[in-house]
Design an enzyme around this catalytic site. Structure first.
Site, PDB file in Angstrom:
ATOM      1  N   ASP A 502       0.828  -1.210   0.000  1.00  0.00           N
ATOM      2  CA  ASP A 502       0.000   0.000   0.000  1.00  0.00           C
ATOM      3  C   ASP A 502       0.860   1.256   0.000  1.00  0.00           C
ATOM      4  OD1 ASP A 502      -2.626   1.449   0.535  1.00  0.00           O
ATOM      5  OD2 ASP A 502      -1.414   2.095   2.253  1.00  0.00           O
ATOM      6  N   GLU A 557       1.126  -0.384  -5.138  1.00  0.00           N
ATOM      7  CA  GLU A 557       0.148   0.672  -5.388  1.00  0.00           C
ATOM      8  C   GLU A 557       0.906   1.962  -5.694  1.00  0.00           C
ATOM      9  OE1 GLU A 557      -3.761   2.667  -3.234  1.00  0.00           O
ATOM     10  OE2 GLU A 557      -1.867   2.522  -2.163  1.00  0.00           O
TER      11      GLU A 557
END
Length: 881
Positions: A502, A557
């Site tokens: 993330d 990401e």
């Protein structure tokens, strides 16, 4: 059906060739004569409607008349056939028994019919999905064995990754510099820590571990807290009052060590599941209590606000694959092989229940995993596994990096869930957060030893003002040990198969991507704004993961489009397997929000966004993820249908808004899955157009950056669940979107189009609002026009031959009008000659707001309804789970 019938007759009737067969045939013949069976010995259906224009199409879309569909599905036909056959055999058995009695009474000798054991019946009709998604079978007692790889010594100067883009040579010095730092770190780790393999297993030394000291068995506790002046272990085991033997000693490297021997009876000094914390004195003389940084589980009592560390060490071990409370779970099933085509189902265990509550790992195992498997996805990406004190953070404000979220259950319950996923053939990814950490110092690692810069940068550099969180110092040796070990922990202890990292954009740049619009200029990626310590950490993490666990997958990401992001570390790249193609979801939202009428949808812009990615760097495409489902945003279904979803979703309702929304929802997912990347992702529930939004239970609060008051929702779970009852209801139109998504995923199983190397867009017609493209062997025709349908429309294709419809969003089972349907069994013959820069072309019928997929005719079978609406022969030519 003939094959099933022959097997049934052979197994159930072949008891006496002289007597039984004529009687059985007679009973069977009587049923046919009565009209109950068709000419082939199966229940006679009404004639299949051939639709409009059996070869090239039919009437214009405006007719709105639904084509006649088969009245009975093939699986139902088979059930009826079996029932009628059973009746015939029962009748034959009775006649035989009667005849034998008469022969006995007459004194006639004869050879008794031999009893033959019936063969094992075929799997029931409702288990036909097993052909598409076979489950792993292991013998009793089989235990999963991990196969490890070995890290190799890095070589070269890191410029091999430039061969895909010679223009990057202008920034070769930067790439050489970061690769040089990576090589230096690897060398230092090899020299001082025994290699990357050993360095990444810090959890075997830090935190709580069983061990020995001076010949005694017991518990070792170690904690890195260089800024602390004193440290003691407290908890239920000593009534939170440290005795002299509960104070730790500090070594020269800032690591505190404590050994707690077992009792004379051989029992652990700390009871399983009891609460623990460390009490320490900071450099300033202040005393505080912290949850151990390497804790394996942290829990929150029902009447307390703060979490406590939980000593988790079950004594017994279960049989492989068997979950038993308070016993160590033993994995039974091997890891699935790495999917060639990733179809990811992004999910959140806590909010996966239909009820307004926090769901458990075991409930997810029993209820959700079979659903995901049936939908045709081959991977799950689980959010919010790492413990986070604030539930409403969606798991992104991590407080305990090695602890599993206790809201959903115990560590061993999570292991049982993952083992079951592996049994079902599902690849399991964890959404890991190494880009930042919660600023919560009571429950997390912020200010752990009282200092501002232990795990994080000190001052403003270590604070993310938008996220109200702390930023790691990736140049610190112990931080590298902590984070690399955390990656290894989830792969080794819980058997996760990979990661979705993330917030990687925030990691890689000093500006964290905030108020920054990336234009693609290489100076934006390779300059002073790039955080080389962070990038080198990512290289180390990917190196460790892929070398020790060769089957693992990593997804980053990144919204910036960093070049070489998805090239191997050995080439000088950052090392990820995939990049999340985040611009696609933003583009769909932008189109729906700003384009106005459907006539304004930009065909060329859609195609550009879907295909705008770097050559040689794989991406995961998605139309929407959890981000679009959160409160403050809207899912695609809600953008398209909005308030009409409250009133017009009944099957017999004729809402133009809903009909349009469902049609476009299917088309958006079709083109995104086929053109958006080399893998595909869907967030839990969006496959059936889940209404409304996600809103975690929360209280009133204030925005930390603006001071603005943010009202809560009274702690309600009503919007923090998934309404599976809507998708499963036969009376609501959600089932249409759910069925189409299932067919689309199985189409990829059959043809592997998501990651097919051949991709060509032959038409982007702004007037006709039509897009034609090829992916693998398939030809996709999408007509976005709101009311124009096109008869005898010529489309280009690569391969000559005969095509048929393999999938159409216009099927009745998907809520369509069947104007373009596999049930017509129409053939589309190609013609040679250049058309739209393709060597062949064919004429088709393109109904408005419809996506139709054409496949080579030899691999199409309109009567194969193992996946309703999908017209593929068997499981297709390139079947892959």
């Amino acid at each position: 059906h003939d094959t099933v019938l022959r097997r049934a007759l052979a197994g159930r009737v072949d008891r006496s060739l002289r007597v039984i067969h004529p009687i059985a045939r007679a009973g069977y013949h009587r049923m046919r004569c009565a009209g109950k069976l068709g000419a082939r010995g199966v229940p006679a259906p009404s004639r299949l409607a051939k639709g409009c224009g059996a070869r090239f199409g039919g009437p214009a879309r405006r007719c709105r008349a639904k084509a006649e569909e088969p009245e009975i599905a093939p699986l139902d036909l088979l059930k009826k056939e079996n029932e009628l056959l059973r009746q015939a055999i029962d009748s034959a058995d009775g006649s035989v028994a009667e005849l034998e009695s008469e022969l006995d009474a007459a004194g006639v000798s004869f050879e008794k019919a031999e009893e033959v054991e019936a063969p094992v019946p075929a799997p029931p009709a409702d288990d036909a999905q097993a052909e598409w998604s076979p489950a792993q079978v292991q013998p009793d007692g089989h235990a999963m064995e991990e196969i490890y790889g070995t890290p190799s010594v890095p070589e070269g100067d890191g410029t091999e990754c430039l061969r895909f883009d010679p223009t990057l040579w202008s920034h070769a010095d930067h790439i050489k510099e970061r690769y040089g730092r990576y090589r230096s770190l690897r060398h230092a780790i090899d020299e001082n820590e025994g290699g990357l393999d050993a360095f990444s297993q810090g959890y075997k030394n830090f935190g709580f571990n069983r061990g020995e000291h001076e010949g005694k068995q017991g518990i070792w506790y170690r904690e890195w807290a260089p800024g602390a002046k004193a440290l003691a272990l407290v908890g239920d085991f000593n009534d939170w009052d440290p005795k002299p033997e509960h104070w730790a000693f500090k070594n020269p490297f800032g690591v505190w060590e404590l050994f707690l021997p077992d009792t004379e009876e051989g029992e652990s000094a700390i009871e399983h599941r009891s609460s623990v914390k460390c009490r320490l004195e900071s450099e300033s003389g202040e005393w505080c209590e912290r949850i151990p940084a390497w804790i394996k589980w942290a829990t929150q009592a029902w009447d307390e606000v703060q979490f406590n560390g939980c000593y988790y060490e079950p004594e017994g071990t279960s049989e492989p694959g068997v979950y038993e409370a308070d016993k160590k779970y033993q994995f039974k099933y091997n890891r699935p092989k790495k999917p060639s085509n990733l179809r990811i189902y992004e999910c959140h265990v806590g909010m996966s229940s239909e009820e307004p509550k926090v769901n458990s790992y075991l409930e997810f195992k029993d209820d959700m995993l079979p659903r995901i498997r049936d939908l045709g996805y081959n991977a799950i990406q689980i959010m919010a596994i790492q413990e986070h004190a604030y539930y409403g953070s969606f798991g992104y404000h991590v407080t305990n990096f090695f602890g599993v979220s206790s809201r959903c259950g115990t560590p061993d319950e999570l292991k049982a869930m993952i083992d079951e996923a592996h049994r079902l053939g599902l690849f399991v990814l964890i959404d890991v957060v190494h880009s930042h950490a919660s600023s919560n110092s009571n429950d997390g690692i912020n200010l752990f030893d009282g200092s501002d810069g232990q795990y994080f940068h000190s001052g403003a550099k270590g604070y993310h003002w938008m996220w109200d969180s702390r930023l790691f110092n990736y140049g610190n040796w112990e931080v590298l040990r902590f984070l690399l070990s955390n990656c290894r922990w989830w792969l080794d202890e819980y058997k996760f198969d990979g990661f979705r990292f993330d917030g990687v954009t925030s990691m890689m740049y000093h500006h964290h991507g905030l108020q920054m619009a990336f234009t693609g200029n290489y100076d934006e990626y390779f300059g002073m704004q790039t955080d080389l310590d962070s990038v080198v950490y990512l290289m180390l993490a990917n190196d460790m993961i892929h070398s020790i666990f060769p089957n693992a997958v990593t997804i980053g990401e990144d919204v910036s489009g960093m070049p070489t992001f998805c090239r191997p570390v050995a080439e000088g790249g950052v090392g990820f397997d995939y990049r999340l193609q985040m611009a696609i979801a933003d583009k769909w939202i932008d189109i729906m929000e700003t384009s106005g009428s459907d006539e304004n949808w930009p065909m060329g812009d859609i195609c550009h966004t879907l295909t705008n990615r770097r050559y040689g760097e794989a991406c995961i495409g998605y139309a929407e993820s959890h981000d679009q489902a959160l409160v403050g945003d809207k899912t695609i279904a809600f953008w398209l249908m909005d308030a009409e979803m409250y009133y017009g979703m009944e099957v017999d309702s004729q809402s133009d808004v809903v009909n349009r929304g469902i049609a476009l929802h299917k088309m958006i997912r079709t083109i995104t899955s086929a053109l958006g990347g080399e893998g595909y992702l869907n967030f839990m529930g969006n496959e059936f157009g889940h209404p409304e939004w996600i809103d975690f239970p929360r209280d009133d609060t204030y925005d930390t950056s603006t001071g603005e008051f943010i009202p809560g929702n009274g702690g309600s779970h009503d919007k923090c669940r998934r309404r599976w009852d809507l998708a499963d209801s036969d009376t609501l139109k959600y089932k249409f979107m759910n069925s189409y998504d299932r067919a689309l995923m199985h189409l990829d199983k059959a043809f592997g189009f998501v990651n097919a190397p051949h991709t060509y867009i032959s038409r982007k017609d702004e007037m006709d609002k039509l897009i034609v493209y090829e992916r693998g062997d398939l030809v996709f025709v999408l007509n976005f026009h709101p009311y124009n349908s096109y008869t005898d429309y010529r489309v280009g294709c690569l391969k000559q031959g005969v095509y048929k419809i393999a999938l159409s969003s216009d099927e009745g089972v998907f809520g369509g009008w069947s104007n373009a349907s596999k049930w017509t069994d129409a053939e589309f013959h190609t013609q040679d000659g250049d058309y739209d820069n393709r060597p062949c072309s064919m004429q088709i019928y393109a109904p408005s707001r419809t996506a139709v997929v054409y496949a080579p005719a030899e691999w199409c079978d309109s009567e194969n309804e193992t996946v309703p609406g999908l017209g593929v022969k068997g499981v297709g030519p390139y079947y892959s789970y």
